[in-house]
Design a protein around this motif. Structure first.
Motif, mmCIF file in Angstrom:
data_model
loop_
_atom_site.group_PDB
_atom_site.id
_atom_site.type_symbol
_atom_site.label_atom_id
_atom_site.label_comp_id
_atom_site.label_asym_id
_atom_site.label_seq_id
_atom_site.Cartn_x
_atom_site.Cartn_y
_atom_site.Cartn_z
ATOM 1 N N GLY A 119 0.858 -1.422 -0.002
ATOM 2 C CA GLY A 119 -0.026 0.044 -0.031
ATOM 3 C C GLY A 119 0.799 1.255 -0.161
ATOM 4 O O GLY A 119 0.458 2.357 0.122
ATOM 5 N N PHE A 120 2.280 1.102 -0.099
ATOM 6 C CA PHE A 120 3.048 2.405 -0.060
ATOM 7 C C PHE A 120 2.748 3.164 -1.273
ATOM 8 O O PHE A 120 2.956 4.473 -1.324
ATOM 9 N N THR A 121 2.690 2.538 -2.372
ATOM 10 C CA THR A 121 2.561 3.101 -3.766
ATOM 11 C C THR A 121 1.288 4.240 -3.587
ATOM 12 O O THR A 121 1.285 5.339 -4.106
ATOM 13 N N GLU A 122 0.262 3.630 -3.272
ATOM 14 C CA GLU A 122 -0.893 4.278 -3.181
ATOM 15 C C GLU A 122 -0.847 5.573 -2.057
ATOM 16 O O GLU A 122 -1.208 6.557 -2.546
ATOM 17 N N LEU A 123 -0.398 5.258 -1.035
ATOM 18 C CA LEU A 123 0.149 6.182 0.085
ATOM 19 C C LEU A 123 0.880 7.476 -0.711
ATOM 20 O O LEU A 123 0.650 8.565 -0.389
ATOM 21 N N SER A 124 1.700 7.171 -1.490
ATOM 22 C CA SER A 124 2.803 8.182 -1.761
ATOM 23 C C SER A 124 2.014 8.901 -2.828
ATOM 24 O O SER A 124 2.597 9.944 -3.091
ATOM 25 N N ILE A 171 3.003 -0.920 16.113
ATOM 26 C CA ILE A 171 3.191 0.127 16.782
ATOM 27 C C ILE A 171 3.297 1.361 15.947
ATOM 28 O O ILE A 171 2.759 2.563 16.391
ATOM 29 N N LEU A 172 3.988 1.276 14.918
ATOM 30 C CA LEU A 172 4.241 2.191 13.986
ATOM 31 C C LEU A 172 2.781 2.700 13.481
ATOM 32 O O LEU A 172 2.617 3.891 13.150
ATOM 33 N N ARG A 173 1.842 1.637 12.910
ATOM 34 C CA ARG A 173 0.548 1.935 12.587
ATOM 35 C C ARG A 173 -0.224 2.572 13.529
ATOM 36 O O ARG A 173 -0.909 3.672 13.130
ATOM 37 N N GLN A 174 0.036 2.522 14.821
ATOM 38 C CA GLN A 174 -0.858 3.201 15.864
ATOM 39 C C GLN A 174 -0.365 4.775 15.871
ATOM 40 O O GLN A 174 -1.018 5.473 15.919
ATOM 41 N N LYS A 175 0.996 4.864 15.624
ATOM 42 C CA LYS A 175 1.701 6.154 15.667
ATOM 43 C C LYS A 175 1.157 6.964 14.315
ATOM 44 O O LYS A 175 0.940 8.189 14.451
ATOM 45 N N TRP A 176 1.496 6.322 13.194
ATOM 46 C CA TRP A 176 1.059 7.068 12.021
ATOM 47 C C TRP A 176 -0.468 7.246 11.846
ATOM 48 O O TRP A 176 -1.060 8.337 11.597
ATOM 49 N N ARG A 177 -1.380 6.492 12.718
ATOM 50 C CA ARG A 177 -2.642 6.767 12.685
ATOM 51 C C ARG A 177 -3.256 8.000 13.698
ATOM 52 O O ARG A 177 -4.117 8.727 13.135
ATOM 53 N N SER A 178 -2.204 8.214 14.501
ATOM 54 C CA SER A 178 -2.352 9.614 15.335
ATOM 55 C C SER A 178 -2.152 10.654 14.611
ATOM 56 O O SER A 178 -2.416 11.732 14.804
ATOM 57 N N GLN A 179 -1.382 10.367 13.682
ATOM 58 C CA GLN A 179 -0.859 11.681 12.770
ATOM 59 C C GLN A 179 -1.558 11.881 11.610
ATOM 60 O O GLN A 179 -1.405 12.506 10.581
ATOM 61 N N GLY A 180 -2.600 11.090 11.289
ATOM 62 C CA GLY A 180 -3.851 11.328 10.376
ATOM 63 C C GLY A 180 -3.552 10.236 9.243
ATOM 64 O O GLY A 180 -4.409 10.531 8.121
ATOM 65 N N ILE A 181 -2.742 9.485 9.186
ATOM 66 C CA ILE A 181 -2.414 8.454 8.091
ATOM 67 C C ILE A 181 -3.311 7.447 8.282
ATOM 68 O O ILE A 181 -3.322 6.410 9.197
ATOM 69 N N LYS A 182 -4.487 7.377 7.610
ATOM 70 C CA LYS A 182 -5.275 6.367 7.683
ATOM 71 C C LYS A 182 -5.335 4.888 7.030
ATOM 72 O O LYS A 182 -5.821 3.941 7.250
ATOM 73 N N SER A 183 -4.400 4.871 6.092
ATOM 74 C CA SER A 183 -3.988 3.854 5.245
ATOM 75 C C SER A 183 -3.605 2.809 6.068
ATOM 76 O O SER A 183 -2.588 3.013 6.699
ATOM 77 N N PRO A 184 -4.123 1.396 5.890
ATOM 78 C CA PRO A 184 -3.435 0.632 6.781
ATOM 79 C C PRO A 184 -2.455 -0.358 6.193
ATOM 80 O O PRO A 184 -2.339 -1.218 5.752
ATOM 81 N N LEU A 185 -1.056 0.428 6.569
ATOM 82 C CA LEU A 185 0.091 -0.100 5.786
ATOM 83 C C LEU A 185 0.502 -1.476 6.492
ATOM 84 O O LEU A 185 0.573 -1.401 8.037
ATOM 85 N N GLU A 186 0.796 -2.298 5.765
ATOM 86 C CA GLU A 186 1.327 -3.451 6.260
ATOM 87 C C GLU A 186 2.736 -3.926 5.578
ATOM 88 O O GLU A 186 2.818 -3.567 4.357
ATOM 89 N N ILE A 187 3.658 -4.770 6.211
ATOM 90 C CA ILE A 187 4.743 -5.284 5.526
ATOM 91 C C ILE A 187 4.500 -6.673 5.065
ATOM 92 O O ILE A 187 3.839 -7.475 5.887
#
Length: 481
Positions: A252-257, A327-343
């Protein structure tokens, strides 16, 4: 690699050499007094005392022959030590000084131990011996001077009086003092210049160390250490080794970029790489490169704990990365990044070619081989949050890590289909006693690793969970009423 080991080592070595050369080539205000100049000064002082002594009758007339010898010997000694086969002798200075001590002892014996002139000769010789050769040369000089003085005394006998006239004594004292002062001044200037050069070299060395630490950011710590400790030469060479190879990227990084501004995207990506690099180094992985949102890491070189432990460390790192991603997803969500990034991750174990590839003036420390291609293929086939491993990896870790059979795939370079497996979790963490727990919903996310929680933190976490549970019960009761 992000940069070449050869470039880094050459840059650091060049800086150190430049620092040393600069300090060594810096002009010194006053150089150490040459042996030739010191010898001319000492023997000239002796010649003056002899002339004054003969004039006042304390020395015999034939002693004037010693004046010619005193004035001639410094030039002869310079010729012997600089323009003959003896110039290559490593201890020519000490040997010539020993001859000076023999001559000084002979002078003392010739004048019959007249007190002050004799003391003059002894002081100048012993002072020079201490400066040039230290205690050892001083002891040798004492022995040879004493032996020479006794030999000449045995032949010529002592003087009628050991006392010398005032003028002779004054000239002996003044010339000796002048010689000692001049020699001490030059020695002081030499020591001062050496201390200045040492300080300059130390400052430049500290600067080179600081620069080398900055350059080390471009290499994996294991590779950096092996290069700068001299364990590995920086040259184009490779070797075959059995390694565990890891690939990962962000789904999902390409869509996020396409949605984020470049500055915010760069900050997110650097934060992700920083966290994952810390996890990799924690397990001893060698970070090969970052490409876009992908990471390539391998285990087993430059250091290895054996194929089984390398594979286990690699899979353990992948599991820790998967947990860290929550942990990173929770931090990103608090910064307004709603895309569920997964590795998604792929791991393969097998023989690869590892070493320096490239040109003599620009090389990369990396790996090539079909196992690298397999790990990359497994990563591309993995679902978000999934870890796929090859059969070789599975056979090495199956006793400690639970895996699920995912069938077979066809990979270019392999003659037959390759069995693959999905990593589930550590066997010790399966069942009711597992240390890791997670739960995630819209508006709620929990990540718990009980092994990493301290006793002090445990109480505050319990209070927070109880407060959250009470609030949920209260809101549920309110809704029902």
């Amino acid at each position: 690699m992000m940069s070449a080991p050869a470039d880094l080592r050459n840059a650091s070595n060049s800086l150190v050499k430049s620092a040393t050369s600069e300090a060594q080539n810096r002009p010194i205000a006053i150089p150490p007094m040459p042996d030739y100049s010191g010898r001319v000064l000492a023997y000239t002082a002796t010649a003056i005392v002899i002339v004054i002594g003969v004039w006042q009758g304390v020395f015999q007339t034939w002693h004037l022959w010693l004046v010619g010898g005193a004035l001639l010997w410094p030039h002869l000694a310079h010729l012997i030590s600089r323009h003959t086969f003896l110039k290559d002798s490593p201890r020519i200075r000490q040997r010539m000084l020993t001859i000076d001590c023999v001559i000084g002892g002979g002078f003392v014996g010739c004048i019959g131990l007249v007190a002050i002139p004799s003391a003059m000769a002894v002081l100048m010789m012993m002072f020079s011996a201490l400066i040039i050769g230290g205690i050892r040369q001083w002891l040798i000089g004492c022995v040879f001077m004493t032996a020479s003085a006794l030999a000449f005394l045995a032949v010529l006998g002592p003087a009628e009086s050991f006392q010398s006239p005032l003028i002779t004594s004054m000239f002996a004292i003044v010339t000796t003092g002048f010689y000692i002062c001049v020699t001490a001044f030059y020695s002081h200037q030499q020591a001062r210049a050496l201390m200045l050069a040492k300080t300059q070299i130390q400052n430049q060395r500290e600067q080179s160390i600081a620069l080398s630490h900055k350059l080390s950011k471009y290499l994996s710590p294991q590779v950096w250490q092996s290069i700068f400790t001299g364990e590995r030469d920086v040259r184009l060479e490779t070797q075959r080794k059995k390694l565990a190879v890891f690939f990962s990227d962000i789904k999902g990084f390409t869509e996020l970029s396409e949605e984020m501004e470049p500055e915010a995207l760069t900050e997110l990506l650097n934060h992700y790489f920083n966290g994952m690099s810390e996890v990799a180094l924690k397990y001893g992985g060698t970070i090969d490169k970052f490409v876009g949102d992908s990471i390539m890491i391998f285990f087993g070189d430059p250091t290895s704990r054996g194929p089984r432990e390398d594979a286990f460390a690699c899979v353990s790192m992948a599991l820790d990365m998967r947990n860290h991603m929550k942990i990173l997803r929770q931090k990103w969500r608090s910064q307004g990044i709603k895309s569920p990034l997964e590795i998604r991750m792929g791991i393969s174990t097998g023989y690869t070619t590892v070493g320096n590839f490239g040109a003599e003036n620009r090389m990369d420390y990396t790996i090539i081989g079909k196992e690298v291609n397999l790990a990359s293929r497994l990563e591309s086939l993995a679902e978000p949050g999934e870890i796929l491993v090859s059969y070789e990896t599975f056979s090495l870790i199956k006793d400690r890590i639970m895996c699920r059979d995912k069938g077979e795939i066809t990979v270019k370079g392999f003659g037959r289909p390759v069995p693959i497996y999905e990593v589930v979790d550590f066997r010790r963490d399966m069942g009711p006693n597992r240390s890791f727990m997670e739960h995630e919903h819209s508006g709620f996310a929990m990540y718990l690793d009980s092994e990493k929680i301290t006793s002090k933190e445990r109480q505050s976490i319990l209070i927070a969970l109880e407060t959250a549970a009470d609030r949920l019960r209260h809101e549920a009761d309110s809704t029902q009423n």
